[in-house]
Design an enzyme around this catalytic site. Structure first.
Site, PDB file in Angstrom:
ATOM      1  N   ASP A  68       0.809  -1.212   0.000  1.00 33.94           N
ATOM      2  CA  ASP A  68       0.000   0.000   0.000  1.00 33.94           C
ATOM      3  C   ASP A  68       0.848   1.270   0.000  1.00 33.94           C
ATOM      4  O   ASP A  68       2.082   1.211   0.125  1.00 33.94           O
ATOM      5  CB  ASP A  68      -0.965  -0.005   1.201  1.00 33.94           C
ATOM      6  CG  ASP A  68      -0.324  -0.527   2.489  1.00 33.94           C
ATOM      7  OD1 ASP A  68       0.919  -0.577   2.562  1.00 33.94           O
ATOM      8  OD2 ASP A  68      -1.055  -0.890   3.416  1.00 33.94           O
ATOM      9  N   ASP A 145      -7.844  -2.478  14.239  1.00 32.93           N
ATOM     10  CA  ASP A 145      -9.233  -2.695  13.805  1.00 32.93           C
ATOM     11  C   ASP A 145      -9.359  -3.893  12.867  1.00 32.93           C
ATOM     12  O   ASP A 145     -10.397  -4.092  12.250  1.00 32.93           O
ATOM     13  CB  ASP A 145      -9.787  -1.431  13.137  1.00 32.93           C
ATOM     14  CG  ASP A 145      -9.006  -1.028  11.884  1.00 32.93           C
ATOM     15  OD1 ASP A 145      -8.049  -1.748  11.500  1.00 32.93           O
ATOM     16  OD2 ASP A 145      -9.350   0.007  11.274  1.00 32.93           O
ATOM     17  N   HIS A 147      -7.545  -4.411  10.089  1.00 30.41           N
ATOM     18  CA  HIS A 147      -7.232  -4.197   8.671  1.00 30.41           C
ATOM     19  C   HIS A 147      -5.975  -4.952   8.263  1.00 30.41           C
ATOM     20  O   HIS A 147      -5.074  -5.178   9.073  1.00 30.41           O
ATOM     21  CB  HIS A 147      -7.128  -2.698   8.320  1.00 30.41           C
ATOM     22  CG  HIS A 147      -5.951  -1.969   8.864  1.00 30.41           C
ATOM     23  ND1 HIS A 147      -6.042  -0.739   9.483  1.00 30.41           N
ATOM     24  CD2 HIS A 147      -4.613  -2.250   8.854  1.00 30.41           C
ATOM     25  CE1 HIS A 147      -4.840  -0.327   9.833  1.00 30.41           C
ATOM     26  NE2 HIS A 147      -3.956  -1.219   9.471  1.00 30.41           N
ATOM     27  N   GLU A 152      -9.745  -1.346   5.320  1.00 24.76           N
ATOM     28  CA  GLU A 152     -10.379  -1.053   6.600  1.00 24.76           C
ATOM     29  C   GLU A 152     -11.663  -1.877   6.752  1.00 24.76           C
ATOM     30  O   GLU A 152     -12.167  -2.442   5.769  1.00 24.76           O
ATOM     31  CB  GLU A 152     -10.694   0.450   6.675  1.00 24.76           C
ATOM     32  CG  GLU A 152      -9.459   1.359   6.618  1.00 24.76           C
ATOM     33  CD  GLU A 152      -8.633   1.354   7.907  1.00 24.76           C
ATOM     34  OE1 GLU A 152      -8.722   0.386   8.708  1.00 24.76           O
ATOM     35  OE2 GLU A 152      -7.879   2.331   8.108  1.00 24.76           O
TER      36      GLU A 152
HETATM   37  C1  F6R Z   1       1.426  -1.604   6.147  1.00 23.58           C
HETATM   38  C2  F6R Z   1       0.062  -2.087   6.241  1.00 23.58           C
HETATM   39  C3  F6R Z   1      -0.719  -2.065   7.503  1.00 23.58           C
HETATM   40  C4  F6R Z   1       0.103  -2.424   8.740  1.00 23.58           C
HETATM   41  C5  F6R Z   1      -0.771  -2.386   9.987  1.00 23.58           C
HETATM   42  C6  F6R Z   1       0.020  -2.719  11.238  1.00 23.58           C
HETATM   43  O1  F6R Z   1       1.925  -1.731   4.837  1.00 23.58           O
HETATM   44  O2  F6R Z   1      -0.437  -2.505   5.262  1.00 23.58           O
HETATM   45  O3  F6R Z   1      -1.788  -2.966   7.390  1.00 23.58           O
HETATM   46  O4  F6R Z   1       0.642  -3.694   8.557  1.00 23.58           O
HETATM   47  O5  F6R Z   1      -1.326  -1.112  10.115  1.00 23.58           O
HETATM   48  O6  F6R Z   1       0.994  -1.763  11.437  1.00 23.58           O
HETATM   49  P1  F6R Z   1       2.147  -1.999  12.519  1.00 23.58           P
HETATM   50  O7  F6R Z   1       2.933  -3.152  12.051  1.00 23.58           O
HETATM   51  O8  F6R Z   1       2.962  -0.728  12.493  1.00 23.58           O
HETATM   52  O9  F6R Z   1       1.466  -2.238  13.808  1.00 23.58           O
END
Ligand code: F6R
Length: 270
Positions: A68, A145, A147, A152
């Site tokens: 992303d 959440d 995702h 989301e």
């Molecule tokens: C990042 C992504 C997000 C993160 C998620 C967890 O490329 O796609 O889904 O993996 O927000 O983030 P962290 O690892 O920082 O807790």
């Protein structure tokens, strides 16, 4: 069911991922890696980089596709996922930068108003993944959440790469990368869809800390629901979920997962 591995810490998780991916690259030198940003995969990338160096593995043909990117951030912004993937993966592993793609690359920081460019970028990214033969191993983090990528709650389980609006909690969670100022966190992103992610041949989701416990319980033991996007992993034939004790703390079958992993024949790998 996904395989759940409970580890002591991020380093142990990183070694499991690093070993699996290093073996993959040895067997398939032009392997296609799905890459995530955020804090969860950092130890895994470090572990892989160490194995690549220690075992002199040739990574010159390895290809990568990130999950992303924020909309509207210049690629040179230190928190753009383009810059982050280059800093945390491309450089430490010694990958060829031309082989590594981020969904916002073609947008090059284009603003939210640039509808034509943004609409075209998603399908083009999915087509590029397909043209590369698909992703061999996709590493994933998970949001508080539920995702995955930036899909989301409510995201279609069949979705392809497209623009999404970030929920406020995600912007709050990510403000730590933007001087703790939520106003600097973009409101929109382009993300591989859940359908895109499910096409990867192996999914490895990493989660650490109490803050992820509820999302992990929903993902592994809740129903498959667009409301917890990561629960779509239950539909995948080869998904591995690696968590520490804190992130595993709300799993009802935690003891069984530990028992199964400790009795697993080594030849099965992950
Ligand atoms: C990042 C992504 C997000 C993160 C998620 C967890 O490329 O796609 O889904 O993996 O927000 O983030 P962290 O690892 O920082 O807790």
């Amino acid at each position: 069911m996904a395989e759940v591995i409970v580890v002591r810490n991020q380093e142990e998780a990183g070694e499991i991922y690093g070993r699996a991916v290093a073996d993959l690259i040895k067997a398939k030198p032009d392997a296609v890696l799905g890459l995530a940003t955020g804090s969860s995969p950092l130890a895994a990338y470090q572990a892989l980089a160490k194995i690549v160096k220690d075992e002199s593995i040739d990574v010159s043909k390895v290809r990568g596709f990130a999950l992303d990117e924020y909309i509207g951030l210049p690629l040179t912004h230190p928190q753009s996922y383009h810059a982050t993937i280059h800093r945390t993966v491309v450089e430490p592993l010694g990958l060829n930068p031309a082989n590594v793609h981020v969904p916002g690359d073609v947008l090059n920081g284009a603003p939210l108003e640039d509808g034509d460019k943004i609409k075209a970028a998603g399908p083009a990214y999915d087509a590029a993944i397909e043209a590369a033969g698909g992703i061999d191993v996709q590493i994933l983090g998970i949001g508080t959440d539920g995702h995955v990528g930036f899909n989301e709650p409510g995201s279609s389980i069949a979705s392809g790469t497209r623009i999404k609006t970030l929920v406020e909690q995600t912007r709050i969670d990510n403000a730590r990368f933007f001087d703790n100022d939520i106003n600097q966190v973009p409101t929109h992103c382009i993300t591989q869809g859940i359908g895109t992610i499910l096409k990867a041949r192996h999914l490895v989701l990493l989660a650490f800390g109490e803050g992820k416990a509820e999302a992990i319980a929903e993902t592994v033991e809740g129903g498959v629901s667009a409301f917890c996007p990561a629960s779509a992993l239950q539909l995948h034939p080869h998904a591995t979920i690696i968590v520490d004790e804190a992130a595993a703390s709300r799993l009802r079958h935690k003891d069984y997962y530990k028992y199964a992993y400790s009795h697993k024949p080594a030849w099965q790998g992950i």
